[in-house]
Design an enzyme around this catalytic site. Sequence first.
Site, PDB file in Angstrom:
ATOM      1  CE  LYS A   1     -28.276  81.147  63.576  1.00  0.00           C
ATOM      2  NZ  LYS A   1     -29.741  80.986  63.677  1.00  0.00           N
TER       3      LYS A   1
ATOM      4  CG  HIS B   1     -27.207  76.924  62.901  1.00  0.00           C
ATOM      5  ND1 HIS B   1     -27.706  76.443  64.096  1.00  0.00           N
ATOM      6  CD2 HIS B   1     -28.218  77.624  62.331  1.00  0.00           C
ATOM      7  CE1 HIS B   1     -28.964  76.815  64.228  1.00  0.00           C
ATOM      8  NE2 HIS B   1     -29.304  77.536  63.170  1.00  0.00           N
TER       9      HIS B   1
ATOM     10  CG  ASP C   1     -31.608  72.282  54.471  1.00  0.00           C
ATOM     11  OD1 ASP C   1     -31.207  73.439  54.740  1.00  0.00           O
ATOM     12  OD2 ASP C   1     -32.284  71.594  55.269  1.00  0.00           O
TER      13      ASP C   1
ATOM     14  CD  GLU D   1     -29.203  81.159  56.534  1.00  0.00           C
ATOM     15  OE1 GLU D   1     -29.534  81.574  57.650  1.00  0.00           O
ATOM     16  OE2 GLU D   1     -28.629  80.042  56.357  1.00  0.00           O
TER      17      GLU D   1
ATOM     18  CD  GLU E   1     -30.040  83.499  61.451  1.00  0.00           C
ATOM     19  OE1 GLU E   1     -30.193  82.561  60.654  1.00  0.00           O
ATOM     20  OE2 GLU E   1     -30.457  83.484  62.631  1.00  0.00           O
TER      21      GLU E   1
ATOM     22  CG  HIS F   1     -31.089  76.929  55.329  1.00  0.00           C
ATOM     23  ND1 HIS F   1     -31.186  75.878  56.206  1.00  0.00           N
ATOM     24  CD2 HIS F   1     -31.203  78.056  56.082  1.00  0.00           C
ATOM     25  CE1 HIS F   1     -31.373  76.333  57.422  1.00  0.00           C
ATOM     26  NE2 HIS F   1     -31.389  77.653  57.383  1.00  0.00           N
ATOM     27  NE  ARG F   2     -28.677  75.894  59.241  1.00  0.00           N
ATOM     28  CZ  ARG F   2     -29.151  75.151  60.215  1.00  0.00           C
ATOM     29  NH1 ARG F   2     -28.534  74.030  60.550  1.00  0.00           N
ATOM     30  NH2 ARG F   2     -30.243  75.510  60.880  1.00  0.00           N
TER      31      ARG F   2
ATOM     32  CG  ASP G   1     -26.541  80.409  60.347  1.00  0.00           C
ATOM     33  OD1 ASP G   1     -27.603  81.045  60.439  1.00  0.00           O
ATOM     34  OD2 ASP G   1     -26.451  79.283  59.822  1.00  0.00           O
TER      35      ASP G   1
HETATM   36  O1  G3P Z   1     -32.299  82.556  57.945  1.00  0.00           O
HETATM   37  C1  G3P Z   1     -33.275  81.566  57.898  1.00  0.00           C
HETATM   38  C2  G3P Z   1     -32.972  80.440  58.836  1.00  0.00           C
HETATM   39  O2  G3P Z   1     -31.646  80.041  58.638  1.00  0.00           O
HETATM   40  C3  G3P Z   1     -33.183  80.789  60.286  1.00  0.00           C
HETATM   41  O3  G3P Z   1     -33.117  79.683  61.131  1.00  0.00           O
HETATM   42  O4  G3P Z   1     -32.013  78.191  62.744  1.00  0.00           O
HETATM   43  O5  G3P Z   1     -31.746  77.764  60.314  1.00  0.00           O
HETATM   44  O6  G3P Z   1     -30.605  79.699  61.396  1.00  0.00           O
HETATM   45  P1  G3P Z   1     -31.807  78.804  61.415  1.00  0.00           P
HETATM   46 CA    CA Z   2     -29.640  80.761  59.596  1.00  0.00          CA
END
Ligand code: G3P
Ligand code: CA
Length: 240
Positions: A110, A48, A228, A33, A108, A6-7, A35
Amino acid sequence: MDLFAHRGVSAHYPENTIAAFYAASKLPIAGIELDVHVTADGELVVIHDETIDRTSNGTGYVKDLTLQQLRSYDYGSWCAAHFTGERIPTLGDVLELFVATQHRINIELKTDIFPYEGIEALVIKEVAKHQMTERVIISSFNHESLQTVVQMAPYIETAALFAEVLVDFTTYTATIPANAIHVSLPTAFKKSIAFALEKNTPIRVYTVNDVEHAKQLQQLGIHAVFTDDPQALLDGLTEE
Ligand code: G3P
Ligand code: CA
């Protein structure tokens, strides 16, 4: 159950930077993942928040700054001094890092606060340029944005992001139509997700950093989680 960084490996590196994605590229996980937002001069950048305030030494909205201006700031020192020098990556910079790996890339969009008109076409073009169409999943909390992706590139996997609980995720998601459902950790334990799993809709859950939660989700038949700290979950899910 698949794991997505995640990120990037954001537990140990500054989120959404090349350092975080490089660490992920070395792990035996399903994917990453990230953003995306659009700069004042129409470039796709990976970050993000709508502003650079939290994750850089600068201030301001991404939409108001050019790529050159955004690159003049530091995106590592807020995390730890030894990460000083990390720059904001473009989407192309990150895709380049994964061209030679097998990882899936969840992009993702945004677009939930600013629409970034034209972002969908820009992302589709960048993914095609790197010949990664089959490895990409495009997701968004803005389902109108997803609908645009489906209309422009129906061959790309899409996923509807949800912050809230719906009583029937599958029927709703089919109206977009998106291929998969991405939900928050608390939502994953609701009856409606069990129902969606029965319909064989791919379900991925954010953000799962606790091994016990990951084990429970695996038991439920959840297809993937965003974490993470992918190494911690790799270790926790494989221990006896
Ligand atoms: O894509 C899953 C998650 O990343 C969505 O929430 O705020 O972490 O971008 P956020
Ligand atoms: Ca995200």
